[in-house]
Design an enzyme around this catalytic site. Structure first.
Site, PDB file in Angstrom:
ATOM      1  N   CYS A 136       0.839  -1.204   0.000  1.00 42.59           N
ATOM      2  CA  CYS A 136       0.000   0.000   0.000  1.00 42.59           C
ATOM      3  C   CYS A 136       0.869   1.247   0.000  1.00 42.59           C
ATOM      4  CB  CYS A 136      -0.934  -0.005   1.208  1.00 42.59           C
ATOM      5  SG  CYS A 136      -2.030   1.439   1.286  1.00 42.59           S
ATOM      6  N   CYS A 139      -0.523   4.091   2.152  1.00 37.37           N
ATOM      7  CA  CYS A 139      -0.348   3.871   3.587  1.00 37.37           C
ATOM      8  C   CYS A 139       1.078   4.158   4.028  1.00 37.37           C
ATOM      9  CB  CYS A 139      -0.686   2.425   3.959  1.00 37.37           C
ATOM     10  SG  CYS A 139      -2.279   1.835   3.382  1.00 37.37           S
ATOM     11  N   ASP A 140       2.055   3.690   3.263  1.00 39.43           N
ATOM     12  CA  ASP A 140       3.434   3.658   3.736  1.00 39.43           C
ATOM     13  C   ASP A 140       4.403   4.544   2.960  1.00 39.43           C
ATOM     14  OD1 ASP A 140       2.664   1.742   5.628  1.00 39.43           O
ATOM     15  OD2 ASP A 140       2.945   0.112   4.208  1.00 39.43           O
TER      16      ASP A 140
END
Length: 319
Positions: A136, A139-140
């Site tokens: 992701c 997300c990261d």
């Protein structure tokens, strides 16, 4: 087979499942929640979460899900470990088989089983999970500002993630198995014109290396029918963008799905074509796949379940 009757059954324990449980518990629906094969969902494989409101200093994915879990318990959710292995949604009460040995009959059902990211199957992917391997970028990606990363994939998702990461990282390698991109024309153009992205066609990742996290990727490049070149590239992060598999198989007979298997709902709501059955989180979301959107859909699913059960009770009371 052992049988049990409940008012509201929730399958899945990520942000969607736990949020649905919080709302259902506060509505006195006495929810029963089965955690599934990965208690806490995909967030438990993430090190730090920094984009969820309310955590200004960030929080580990595992701790966040434990907070969600404790809040669901506080409002009376019966949380159990178990995996849904079969379903019968042909008539109410709906029947869900747990671990192949227990049948739950439920008046309302919230499906929050999530989607599983596809991986290449390299042992190193598991070895470096949360230490440089991610599925992701949204997300990261923030953790790789001014660093070098690689993205695996050749479709629209891979191109989107490469472009997103290119706005943060100093360099993005897009590792593509084929001699071309499968992405739409406009996405191809954006990738090829981005100065921070280098596309590595006819390449496969065959391993990762690093002491305390990912420090590089081992690549193999196809040179011809039988020739290939093996070499290493230094990177700080390795992102998989080869798709997700929604965990919807046991429901596909009764609910509408798209071509990949994501459960379809009515007009953007959690409502399905089966009365009293609702979808929350990534199992019905091929687009966003974020903790906050999953939590929001869990809230909506629980509210719809509460309304459905209240209307049912009213109709029964008036005969």
């Amino acid at each position: 087979m052992e049988r049990e009757q409940v008012k509201c059954l929730i399958i899945g324990s990520g942000p969607a499942g736990y949020t649905a449980a919080i709302y259902a518990g506060r509505a006195n629906l006495s929810p029963v929640l089965y955690e599934g094969i990965q208690p806490g969902g995909q967030l438990t494989t993430t090190t730090d979460v920094e984009n969820f409101p309310g955590y200004p200093s960030g929080i580990s994915g595992t701790q966040m899900m434990e907070d969600f879990r404790q809040q669901a318990l506080r409002f009376g959710t019966d949380i159990r470990y178990g995996i849904a292995t079969a379903s019968d949604l042909s008539q109410s009460p709906y029947k869900i088989t747990i671990d192949g040995e227990k049948e739950i009959e439920t008046e309302s059902l919230i499906i929050a089983t999530g989607a599983t990211a596809k991986y290449l199957g390299l042992p190193d992917e598991e070895k470096y999970a949360g230490m440089g391997v991610s599925a992701c970028a949204t997300c990261d990606g923030f953790f790789y500002r001014k660093k070098v990363v690689a993205v695996v994939g050749g479709g629209d998702t891979a191109c989107e993630e490469a472009i997103y990461l290119a706005g943060l990282a100093s360099k993005v390698y897009l590792i593509v198995r084929k001699p071309y991109l499968r992405a739409s024309k406009i996405m191809q153009e954006r990738v090829h014109h981005h100065e921070n992205i280098e596309v590595l066609y006819e390449h496969n990742a065959e391993g990762l290396f690093g002491e305390n996290g990912v420090e590089g990727v081992k690549l193999v490049k196809r040179l011809g029918e039988s020739d290939e070149e093996h070499y290493e590239v230094a990177i700080d992060g390795f992102f998989l963008a080869i798709g997700h598999k929604p965990n919807s198989d046991i429901f596909a007979k009764y609910l509408e799905t798209d071509e990949v298997g994501y459960l379809k709902t009515i007009d953007g709501t959690p409502v399905t074509r089966v009365p009293g059955v609702y979808v929350a989180g990534d199992v019905g979301d091929p687009n966003y796949r974020q903790a906050i959107t999953a939590a929001a859909s869990g809230c909506k699913a629980a509210i719809e379940a509460e309304r459905y059960l209240a209307e049912r009770a009213y109709q029964e009371s008036i005969g």
